[in-house]
Design a protein around this motif. Structure first.
Motif, short mmCIF file in Angstrom:
data_model
loop_
_atom_site.label_atom_id
_atom_site.label_comp_id
_atom_site.label_asym_id
_atom_site.label_seq_id
_atom_site.Cartn_x
_atom_site.Cartn_y
_atom_site.Cartn_z
N ALA A 25 0.81 -1.19 -0.11
CA ALA A 25 -0.15 0.02 0.03
C ALA A 25 0.83 1.22 0.14
CB ALA A 25 -0.94 0.07 1.35
N LYS A 26 1.83 1.22 0.80
CA LYS A 26 2.89 2.54 0.97
C LYS A 26 3.47 2.56 -0.26
CE LYS A 26 2.77 3.31 5.52
NZ LYS A 26 1.59 3.79 5.89
N GLU A 27 4.01 1.50 -0.78
CA GLU A 27 4.60 1.57 -2.41
C GLU A 27 3.60 2.29 -3.27
OE1 GLU A 27 6.95 -2.29 -2.86
OE2 GLU A 27 5.95 -2.27 -4.67
N LEU A 28 2.31 1.80 -3.40
CA LEU A 28 1.41 2.31 -4.25
C LEU A 28 1.33 3.89 -4.09
CD1 LEU A 28 -1.41 -0.53 -4.57
CD2 LEU A 28 0.07 0.11 -6.13
N GLU A 29 1.22 4.13 -2.72
CA GLU A 29 0.97 5.50 -2.32
C GLU A 29 2.22 6.45 -3.06
OE1 GLU A 29 0.14 4.69 1.93
OE2 GLU A 29 -1.94 5.69 1.40
N ALA A 30 3.38 5.85 -2.64
CA ALA A 30 4.49 6.43 -2.95
C ALA A 30 4.55 6.76 -4.73
CB ALA A 30 5.80 5.89 -2.64
N ARG A 31 3.79 5.99 -5.34
CA ARG A 31 3.69 6.35 -6.76
C ARG A 31 2.51 7.22 -7.20
NH1 ARG A 31 3.93 0.34 -8.90
NH2 ARG A 31 5.64 -0.43 -7.96
N GLY A 32 1.97 7.76 -5.84
CA GLY A 32 0.72 8.53 -6.26
C GLY A 32 -0.40 8.15 -6.38
N ARG A 33 -0.57 6.79 -6.11
CA ARG A 33 -2.12 6.16 -6.02
C ARG A 33 -2.67 6.50 -4.75
NH1 ARG A 33 -2.95 1.14 -8.45
NH2 ARG A 33 -4.92 0.95 -7.14
N SER A 34 -4.09 6.74 -4.76
CA SER A 34 -4.69 6.82 -3.89
C SER A 34 -5.19 5.45 -2.99
CB SER A 34 -5.98 7.74 -3.95
OG SER A 34 -6.98 7.11 -3.41
N VAL A 35 -4.96 5.54 -1.66
CA VAL A 35 -5.30 4.23 -0.68
C VAL A 35 -6.16 4.73 0.28
CG1 VAL A 35 -4.30 2.14 0.48
CG2 VAL A 35 -2.85 2.93 -1.60
#
Ligand code: PLP
Length: 389
Positions: A25-35
């Motif tokens: 989840a953190k990885e996705l957030e770091a790439r700008g995805r909303s979690v």
């Protein structure tokens, strides 16, 4: 390369599966995805300002050293006064040992009670670390499968039926993680009766006691003074990072607890203890009660919203900030479901696998440690994910 020689107990102590999910989840957030986070077991509220101010003042006043291993006397007195005011139960402050969170309390209790090979009864599903505190002292955790028929809790009959010559203790949590369900006072009395007649010890984890909705709670301390009751500043008080909790122990065990605490911890954090003195002040309790109310509203929003999209609940849980959903109508692999949901829609939830081996693939824990608006968006995304499969 040196040869790694890890002790055998570590084969049975495994990391939380949800940590992998959280990392992703953190990885996705770091790439700008909303979690949308509904997996975390800690309040989204920060520590009340009075407590933060007291923590800062403690540092300025030079409270930066060790304290007595069992905690500063002022804090033990304040906790004792809390039991008197809230529950009308008189607890000698000497019986209150301050610990590094409920985790520290569980470590001490298992350390002084459990011999190698002795069993501790507990629920499955249950808080994942419970087994490991028993493993750590080479005891034998005995998780008993429980379901909606007993509110996911142990009963006197289940304890009686599971008791063997090697059983030493029973560990209960009310309200429970992951189910948010309670044990009634009458049932607690009956369980205590069985444990006492077998010469064992009853340990009651009351960490979510401040978070009970629509009814009055009780403390197991009102039932008998031979029960180990543990609690923490983490959840109701919003102080997870301060690492502070306590155990109220039977008189006969105080010396052993103090001795083990001296040896393992030396002392709890001094600034945290001085800060926690403010946690029971009326203006702080007012804030915490508003937050409790907010949690109740969140539960009342989330449960029907999840039901509408196909998750099932046997009853409305009355405490903590968790909903343990039966997801068998939607998937027979809750782990895969959680991973795919995170990838597809950016919603993080905790699959049953972390809480034991009692049909984990058919269950998912939702933590309502997020605002209603965010959770509403989360539910919309989950609905879309279900439709798309
Ligand atoms: C049931 C239960 N007991 C104990 C703990 C440990 O909490 P802490 O060490 O932060 O007080 C937790 C944390 O999630 C919990 O859910």
């Amino acid at each position: 390369m040196i040869e790694k020689k890890i002790a055998r107990r570590m084969e049975r102590i495994v990391p939380f599966y949800v940590m992998d999910l959280l990392a992703r989840a953190k990885e996705l957030e770091a790439r700008g995805r909303s979690v949308i986070h509904m997996e975390v077991g800690e309040p989204d509220f920060t520590t009340p300002p009075q407590v933060i101010a007291a923590g800062k003042a403690a540092l300025d006043a030079g409270h930066t050293g060790y304290t007595a291993a069992s905690g500063i006397p002022e804090l033990r007195r304040v906790i004792s006064a809390h039991y008197q005011e809230r529950f009308g139960v008189s607890v000698d402050p000497r019986r209150i040992i301050v610990t590094p969170g409920a985790s520290g309390a569980l470590q001490l209790i298992m350390g002084i009670l459990i011999n190698p090979g002795e069993q501790v009864l507990m629920t499955d599903p249950g808080y994942p670390c419970n087994k490991n505190f028993v493993e750590f002292v080479s005891g034998q955790p005995l998780p008993l499968h429980v379901g909606p028929d007993t509110g996911y809790q142990l009963t006197a009959e289940l304890v009686e039926a599971a008791w063997t010559e090697s059983t030493r203790a029973v560990l209960l949590a009310t309200p429970s993680n992951p189910t948010g369900t309670l044990i009634s006072r009458e049932e607690m009395e009956r369980i205590h009766g069985v444990v006492k007649s077998r010469g064992g010890s009853l340990i009651v984890d009351e960490i979510y006691q401040g978070l009970i909705y629509g009814m009055d709670g009780y403390t197991a301390l009102a039932i008998a003074d031979d029960i180990f009751v543990l609690n923490s500043f983490s959840k109701y008080f919003g102080m997870t990072g301060w690492r502070l909790g306590w155990v109220v122990a039977p008189e006969e065990y105080l010396d052993s607890l103090d001795c083990l605490s001296q040896n393992i911890f030396l002392s709890c954090s001094a600034p945290s203890q001085y800060a926690a003195l403010q946690a029971f002040s009326p203006d702080c309790i007012e804030i915490l009660e508003q937050r409790r109310h907010a949690f109740q509203q969140r539960r009342d929003f989330l449960l029907p919203a999840l039901q509408d999209i196909g998750f099932e609940f046997a009853a409305v849980p009355q405490g903590a900030f968790y909903l343990y959903a039966n997801s068998s109508g939607l998937t027979d692999d809750s782990f895969r479901f959680a991973y795919d949901l995170l990838e597809a829609e950016g919603v993080a939830i905790t699959p049953g696998k972390d809480f034991g081996s009692n049909r984990p693939e058919q269950h998912i824990r939702f933590a309502y440690t997020n605002g209603i608006e965010n959770m509403a968006e989360g539910v919309r995304r989950i609905a879309r994910f279900i439709k798309s499969r």
